[in-house]
Design a protein around this motif. Sequence first.
Motif, mmCIF file in Angstrom:
data_model
loop_
_atom_site.group_PDB
_atom_site.id
_atom_site.type_symbol
_atom_site.label_atom_id
_atom_site.label_comp_id
_atom_site.label_asym_id
_atom_site.label_seq_id
_atom_site.Cartn_x
_atom_site.Cartn_y
_atom_site.Cartn_z
ATOM 1 N N LEU A 71 48.724 -7.147 -1.957
ATOM 2 C CA LEU A 71 49.069 -5.801 -1.491
ATOM 3 C C LEU A 71 48.071 -4.838 -2.116
ATOM 4 O O LEU A 71 47.929 -4.818 -3.351
ATOM 5 C CB LEU A 71 50.480 -5.409 -1.934
ATOM 6 N N THR A 72 47.377 -4.083 -1.273
ATOM 7 C CA THR A 72 46.403 -3.149 -1.832
ATOM 8 C C THR A 72 46.734 -1.721 -1.429
ATOM 9 O O THR A 72 47.051 -1.447 -0.277
ATOM 10 C CB THR A 72 44.965 -3.457 -1.370
ATOM 11 N N SER A 73 46.633 -0.857 -2.405
ATOM 12 C CA SER A 73 46.726 0.573 -2.142
ATOM 13 C C SER A 73 45.327 1.115 -2.379
ATOM 14 O O SER A 73 44.370 0.349 -2.523
ATOM 15 C CB SER A 73 47.753 1.218 -3.065
ATOM 16 N N GLU A 74 45.199 2.428 -2.454
ATOM 17 C CA GLU A 74 43.850 2.982 -2.574
ATOM 18 C C GLU A 74 43.135 2.478 -3.830
ATOM 19 O O GLU A 74 41.989 2.056 -3.786
ATOM 20 C CB GLU A 74 43.968 4.501 -2.606
ATOM 21 N N LYS A 75 43.843 2.499 -4.967
ATOM 22 C CA LYS A 75 43.164 2.125 -6.210
ATOM 23 C C LYS A 75 43.844 0.994 -6.961
ATOM 24 O O LYS A 75 43.474 0.700 -8.090
ATOM 25 C CB LYS A 75 43.095 3.341 -7.132
ATOM 26 N N ALA A 76 44.907 0.423 -6.371
ATOM 27 C CA ALA A 76 45.642 -0.608 -7.112
ATOM 28 C C ALA A 76 45.830 -1.849 -6.248
ATOM 29 O O ALA A 76 45.713 -1.804 -5.020
ATOM 30 C CB ALA A 76 46.992 -0.069 -7.543
ATOM 31 N N VAL A 77 46.110 -2.933 -6.928
ATOM 32 C CA VAL A 77 46.360 -4.184 -6.216
ATOM 33 C C VAL A 77 47.532 -4.900 -6.877
ATOM 34 O O VAL A 77 47.733 -4.803 -8.096
ATOM 35 C CB VAL A 77 45.084 -5.063 -6.209
ATOM 36 N N THR A 103 40.377 -4.405 -6.901
ATOM 37 C CA THR A 103 39.077 -5.032 -6.890
ATOM 38 C C THR A 103 38.834 -5.492 -5.457
ATOM 39 O O THR A 103 39.783 -5.735 -4.719
ATOM 40 C CB THR A 103 39.023 -6.236 -7.851
ATOM 41 N N ASP A 104 37.599 -5.617 -5.064
ATOM 42 C CA ASP A 104 37.355 -6.050 -3.693
ATOM 43 C C ASP A 104 37.354 -7.563 -3.563
ATOM 44 O O ASP A 104 37.275 -8.103 -2.460
ATOM 45 C CB ASP A 104 36.047 -5.453 -3.170
ATOM 46 N N ASP A 105 37.449 -8.244 -4.686
ATOM 47 C CA ASP A 105 37.519 -9.705 -4.653
ATOM 48 C C ASP A 105 38.903 -10.113 -4.144
ATOM 49 O O ASP A 105 39.915 -9.821 -4.774
ATOM 50 C CB ASP A 105 37.297 -10.245 -6.073
ATOM 51 N N GLU A 106 38.954 -10.792 -3.012
ATOM 52 C CA GLU A 106 40.259 -11.129 -2.446
ATOM 53 C C GLU A 106 40.858 -12.379 -3.067
ATOM 54 O O GLU A 106 42.033 -12.662 -2.894
ATOM 55 C CB GLU A 106 40.142 -11.304 -0.940
ATOM 56 N N ASP A 107 40.060 -13.130 -3.777
ATOM 57 C CA ASP A 107 40.583 -14.368 -4.348
ATOM 58 C C ASP A 107 40.788 -14.214 -5.854
ATOM 59 O O ASP A 107 39.885 -14.420 -6.656
ATOM 60 C CB ASP A 107 39.627 -15.522 -4.061
#
Length: 755
Positions: free
Chosen positions: A34-40, A60-64
């Motif tokens: 779950l991603t918001s603007e600045k958090a995951v 982070t943009d790393d999805e894994d």
Amino acid sequence: MDISVRSIKKDYIKWDWQAGKNVPFSDEMTIFTLTSEKAVYALAAIESGHLCHVFFGRRTDDEDLSYLLRLGENPYTPKVNEREMATFMDNTPFEYPVFGTGDYRESALMIRDKNGCTSLDLRYAGYEITDGKPILEQKLEDCTVRLPATYAEDTQAKTLAITLKEQHTGLEVVLYYTVFEGLDAFTRSAVITNKGDADVDILRAMSAAIDFDSREYDFITLNGSWARERVIERSRLHKGKQAVDSIKGESSHQSNPFAAIVSHNADESTGEAYGFNLVYSGNFTACAEVTQFDRTRFVMGINPLDFSWTLNPGSSFTVPEAVMVYSSEGIGTMSRTFHDLYRRHLIRGIYKDTRRPILINNWEATYFNFDEEKLYSIAKQAKELGIEMLVMDDGWFGKRNSDNCSLGDWYVNEDKLKGGLAKLVDRVNALGMKFGIWFEPEMISPDSDLFRAHPDWAIQSPGLPLTRSRDQCVLDYSRKEVRDCIWSQIKAIVDNANIEYIKWDMNRQLTEVCSSALPASRQRELWHRYVLGVYDLQWRLTSEYPHILLENCSGGGARFDPGMLFYSPQIWTSDDTDAVERLKIQHGTSMCYPASAMGAHVSDCPNHVLGRSTDFNMRGDVAMVGTFGYELDVTRISQADRDEIPAQIERFKKYNPIVRTGDQYRLGNIFEDNTWDAWMFVAKDRSEAVFTFVQVLNRPNYRSRRIRLAGLDPDRKYRSSQTGEIHPGSTLMNCGIDVMLSGDFKSATIHFTAV
Ligand code: DGJ
């Protein structure tokens, strides 16, 4: 905002104990992000079916992020080594950890099955993603109660529902996660359903559990007492458990269902902050446990102490919602995210986005000693000064002239209000003022007609005397006939006169918690059933009378919680109206609650709680960081104070839109230096800001104090209403402004407008 689901196959090398050599192995997992603007917020169902917590924090943009589970490092991953399952259970981060099968840390779920056993084994069974956010409900035998929770349109949020199943009991647990558009906030809740064929007792059902990878955090809680609610406590996490909780039947003066886990360096504008708030108004716990491996597990939910809930086959239990906020830019940003979330997605009704009427409440003016003419004289004078609503507090009903009788007898005392309530309300309305009224609907006085008719309606334990507090007992709100009786009395009052505001008070905590209407096996459900009963009645009130402004209150601020905010856009913050003490109370409250929700009044001096006298202007400036009103006998205060009211009201009307809808920046910390405080509210478009400085104690020979502003647009220029000078926002924030006041208990407010 987004929710993504990916299947990931990870390859690892493992030491195989039987073979005596390294062997390859792989784990196939489904990872939810779950991603918001600045958090995951990420979690994963691993191949064994265990649902693990992966990460909560900075985006982070790393999805894994699956490597964070350390499955390769962990020699006890079930697939590789079932013989050490218990070790796996006790060191893996779990999303909804269960009791009894090897995880010895704080658990989220504990039950007792038909055999009297308490062990559970929950495994992943599927997921669903929907737009928006489902409502939360609890079905009871005779009604369905909607639980307070944040809400969102389909375009404003996305929800992930993950289903877990338990083989031997047939329990199904659906975990709900919501992420909101434009906010670094997530919510969690769960619905537990008995799909088996035998009763299951829930002994513990948390709303949130989070495993942090470190213990290097501070723990912040809000604690206090009557007249000094929500004092900030901050301490370093240490081995073992640190908790804040309530077992009083309400959130309480002593604690608040809020906790934050922050980095050691976190201050208002730097460092990491995780804020947690439970949307609930009863017994709760929020506990951080530092584990043997120097990691931290945090859990929050209904207090398991003295709680159980029997789930018959086919029935469900809904746990209250937990709100989780993340900030990598300090505690101030965390607070502002809570404020935005609650203003947009929790507070409801016609007053959600509008200024509240400026009220005058007669409690500190008259206490029980009033009649129709006294109230009318206060209203008449108040109207001339610009006040918009008269609120008649405690003492208008039954034969109540002190706090020792009549709760439960909600009919007008015509010895006091001659000619009845409608007559007084009409007269006040004719002045051009609104009228509000006080109730304490959950209580029963032993000296009341209601008690004489229904002594068993008071919460009590057979064989024990009734413990009185403020000479009153608590009504058994788990019983629908009790709620219906109080409801019909409230309706009779509200239908009979033009009531436009209700203050719902609650002046004692619960004891001897037992119901004469519940079987022995269900008695421990009463704490929660009581809260559901309160929610049922507040829902009826706000649905049937949407035009009425509701203000919750509990002996001051003992129920300042998000559960109450769902029903009332404002809550009485504290019985302590002293402007100095209010600095602390309102600073602490602002950790997660917006200024728009804080009931705050200018009262008379010497202050009734402290005997302290402060400047009338300062009392006004402090009350403006709230709903604003007066709580004094306006016919008897000094002429000088009275003369200040019209200008004070003008100031309030001018600045309230910024305070109510803007961003709050705490510039001082009254808990660390109690000689001064300062704050500002900045309009969302940063076109203007209101800055307030309070000088609690003056200092000899120091000249002015320099304070750096915050939240302005660095590239725009702002004019100061005090000096007329124009400076760039960057200058005001980097260099600051100078403020100088003479005397103690003084304040100044400065308006900055972009030019
Ligand atoms: C407690 C509240 O906090 C006060 O404001 C007042 O309403 C009293 N109760 C009345 O009994």
